[in-house]
Write a protein that holds these residues in place. Structure first.
Motif, short mmCIF file in Angstrom:
data_model
loop_
_atom_site.label_atom_id
_atom_site.label_comp_id
_atom_site.label_asym_id
_atom_site.label_seq_id
_atom_site.Cartn_x
_atom_site.Cartn_y
_atom_site.Cartn_z
N LYS A 117 -2.15 4.69 -14.27
CA LYS A 117 -2.05 4.42 -15.71
C LYS A 117 0.15 4.23 -14.90
O LYS A 117 0.47 2.91 -14.73
CB LYS A 117 -1.77 4.46 -16.35
N TYR A 118 0.09 5.32 -14.62
CA TYR A 118 1.97 5.73 -14.14
C TYR A 118 1.89 4.41 -12.67
O TYR A 118 2.72 3.69 -13.04
CB TYR A 118 2.45 6.90 -13.44
N ALA A 119 1.25 3.96 -11.62
CA ALA A 119 1.48 3.31 -10.62
C ALA A 119 0.95 1.37 -10.98
O ALA A 119 1.78 0.81 -10.19
CB ALA A 119 -0.43 3.80 -9.69
N ILE B 140 1.10 -1.57 -0.04
CA ILE B 140 0.13 -0.16 -0.21
C ILE B 140 0.78 1.51 -0.22
O ILE B 140 0.74 2.13 -1.05
CB ILE B 140 -0.65 -0.25 1.31
N PHE B 141 1.67 1.07 0.64
CA PHE B 141 2.91 2.72 0.53
C PHE B 141 3.67 2.67 0.20
O PHE B 141 4.03 4.04 -0.34
CB PHE B 141 3.14 2.69 2.41
N ARG B 142 3.96 1.72 -0.86
CA ARG B 142 4.68 1.49 -2.27
C ARG B 142 3.78 2.03 -3.03
O ARG B 142 4.51 3.08 -3.99
CB ARG B 142 5.45 0.32 -3.00
N VAL B 143 2.46 2.21 -2.89
CA VAL B 143 2.17 2.72 -4.25
C VAL B 143 1.47 3.73 -3.85
O VAL B 143 1.19 4.13 -4.80
CB VAL B 143 0.40 1.80 -4.68
N ARG B 144 1.10 3.94 -2.71
CA ARG B 144 0.38 5.72 -1.81
C ARG B 144 1.84 6.39 -3.20
O ARG B 144 2.02 7.29 -3.25
CB ARG B 144 0.37 5.74 -0.95
N ASN B 145 2.84 6.14 -2.10
CA ASN B 145 4.60 6.85 -2.98
C ASN B 145 4.66 7.08 -4.31
O ASN B 145 4.86 8.09 -4.86
CB ASN B 145 5.81 5.88 -2.22
#
Ligand code: 4AD
Ligand code: MG
Length: 478
Positions: A269-271, A131-136
């Motif tokens: 798309k970036y994520a 979750i926090f890598r995606v949030r970043n």
């Protein structure tokens, strides 16, 4: 400081038979032989092979779940199943012990509620790592999107004297001694004696200040924390959340919708590209969770399919009035009516209505425009019908409202008239009204609730699980 290689890089290494140093936290230790080590660079652990016969038993005992280790060894092609490489340890140093009797994060499935109570340690689980890598990545992508388009990142104040949304949901800021609050002769709190010489609060939105920036820099965006003392005991509300607020001079509502749709697609798309493995992990997690639901309540699409679907379809655009007509004709399913029946034109939509439109009727993201002026903020541009304003809300499947925005009222007389009608003191917002006095022009903007975006992309069900340190009623421990 010795060199270390991140586990993500090790796992992708084309080279083997090389000496490496790896550091991280123990996720599991099997048979006194195999350590699963994780450093947060990826959800995948590296397997460390321990030569237990030649390792000091006292050291072996200290290799416990949660302990921090530094390991030197050789990276080799793995013979075992489940990994392509592993590290054969030649030297293990315990950097920090972790008492296995007391460490709350055990190598098993913990409930999200349990982990919320241990929010200071939940980063160490696979779900929260993802979750926090995606949030970043989403945060980075937001900046990249606007920077590529020449927007100026404008920092708006956290402490303000205004309530931009006029909803009275602000947190006060004061440095008064609470046991001894100065009062005026008539017994009211004497804010003149407070730190700023007036009553102040934490910002609910950077929009008003953002508009000042846009009236000179043309294209700006803010990205910062905002605070609301509101209905935050839901799975969609926080008392402290991050908001992205672009504001663009010379844009109208259609430009505003285009910008919002482009931005949402760009960052999703970036994520998807950047965090493919994390999103794959979260997709599997959600699929498992869906299996626990009754068949008819399960989502028809996986998380990954939902994200791709969103990228490949135009968002449906319709007016509030058209939406009300659809909702009046609808029953959410054969037996049940809406909990909040649609009373008619003019009422605000509840999240069950929004979700019905998105999930059942159109089955894709929806942009609703031209809401009744009574249920929207004072600054929205009034339509010629005298009843509606140039508002837009973007509704997402599983989320409801993700974006709220509008074309702004640029005509001084109309704006002042609306403020008077709504009891908003024009004297206090003299600086805002100055933009309408000197070189006013059409402009538009919106606010994206960042955590609602992270909720959508991670497929999580509760907004408290997508911000590192959630703030909600009776919760500000860590
Ligand atoms: O719709 P809102 O209240 O709009 C504004 O604040 C405008 N000033 C924005 C603008 O035009 N510049 O809030 C915008 C978005 C919502 O659509 C929602 O996604 C999110 O902020 N939001 C919240 N997110 C989490 N917790 C809360 N309590 C939220 N309140 C709003
Ligand atoms: Mg809103």
């Amino acid at each position: 400081m010795s060199q270390r290689t991140k586990i993500k890089a090790l796992l992708q290494s084309q080279q083997t038979e090389i000496d490496v140093t790896v550091k991280g936290w123990v996720r599991a230790f099997r048979s006194n032989r195999f350590i699963a080590l994780n450093d947060g660079s990826t959800n995948n652990n590296i397997q460390i092979v321990v030569d237990f016969e030649n390792t000091d038993p006292a050291l072996l005992k200290r290799i416990t779940v949660g302990a921090a280790l530094s390991v030197q060894g050789k990276l080799i092609a793995s013979l075992g199943k489940g990994q392509t490489v592993e590290v054969v340890a030649s030297d293990i140093e315990i950097l920090g012990d972790s008492d296995p009797e007391k460490y709350p994060i055990q190598p098993k499935k913990h409930s999200l509620e349990f982990l919320r109570e241990h929010a200071h340690l939940r980063f160490r689980t696979s779900t929260f790592g993802a979750i926090f890598r995606v949030r970043n990545s989403l945060a980075f992508a937001v900046h990249q999107f606007f920077q590529e388009r020449g927007f100026v990142y404008l920092h708006t104040p956290v402490i303000t004297a205004s309530d931009a949304e006029g909803a009275g949901e602000t947190f006060h800021v004061t440095n008064f001694d609470l046991d001894n609050i100065p009062k005026t002769e008539t017994g009211e709190i004497d804010f003149k004696q407070d730190f700023f010489g007036r009553a102040t609060n934490l910002t609910v939105s950077g929009q008003l200040e953002g508009e000042l920036g846009a009236m000179a820099l043309s294209d700006i965006y803010t990205f910062g924390p905002t605070f609301r003392a509101e209905n935050s005991n839901t799975t969609r509300h926080l008392a402290e959340f991050w908001m992205i607020e672009p504001e663009v001079a010379f844009n109208d509502l259609v430009d505003n919708m285009d910008l919002a749709e482009d931005m949402l697609k760009y960052v999703i798309k970036y994520a998807l590209d950047k965090n493919a493995d994390d999103i794959e992990f979260l997709t599997q997690r959600l699929t498992e969770e869906e299996k626990t639901k009754p068949q008819n309540e399960r989502s028809e699409m996986t998380l990954l399919e939902k994200l791709q679907f969103c990228l490949n379809h135009n968002f449906e655009r319709l007016t509030y009035t058209e939406a009300i007509d659809i909702l009046k004709e609808s029953t959410p399913n054969k037996k049940k009516k809406f909990v909040y029946p649609i009373e008619g034109w003019g009422t605000d939509l509840q999240s069950e209505h929004e979700r019905y439109l998105v999930e059942k009727h159109f089955k894709k993201p929806v942009i609703l425009t031209d809401y009744p002026k009574e249920i929207k903020a004072f600054y929205m541009r009034q339509n010629d019908d005298g009843k509606t304003v140039r508002a837009m809300d973007i509704l997402f499947p599983g989320i409801g409202e993700i974006v709220g925005g509008s074309q702004r009222e640029e005509r001084l007389d109309k704006l002042e008239q609306r403020m008077n009608e709504m009891g908003i003191p024009t004297e206090e917002l003299w600086w805002y009204l100055d933009t309408r006095r000197f070189g006013s022009c059409p402009h538009a903007g919106f606010g994206l609730g960042f955590e609602r975006l992270v909720l959508f992309v991670t497929g999580m069900g509760n907004i408290r699980d997508v911000i590192p340190f959630p703030r909600f009623p009776k919760n500000a421990e860590f």
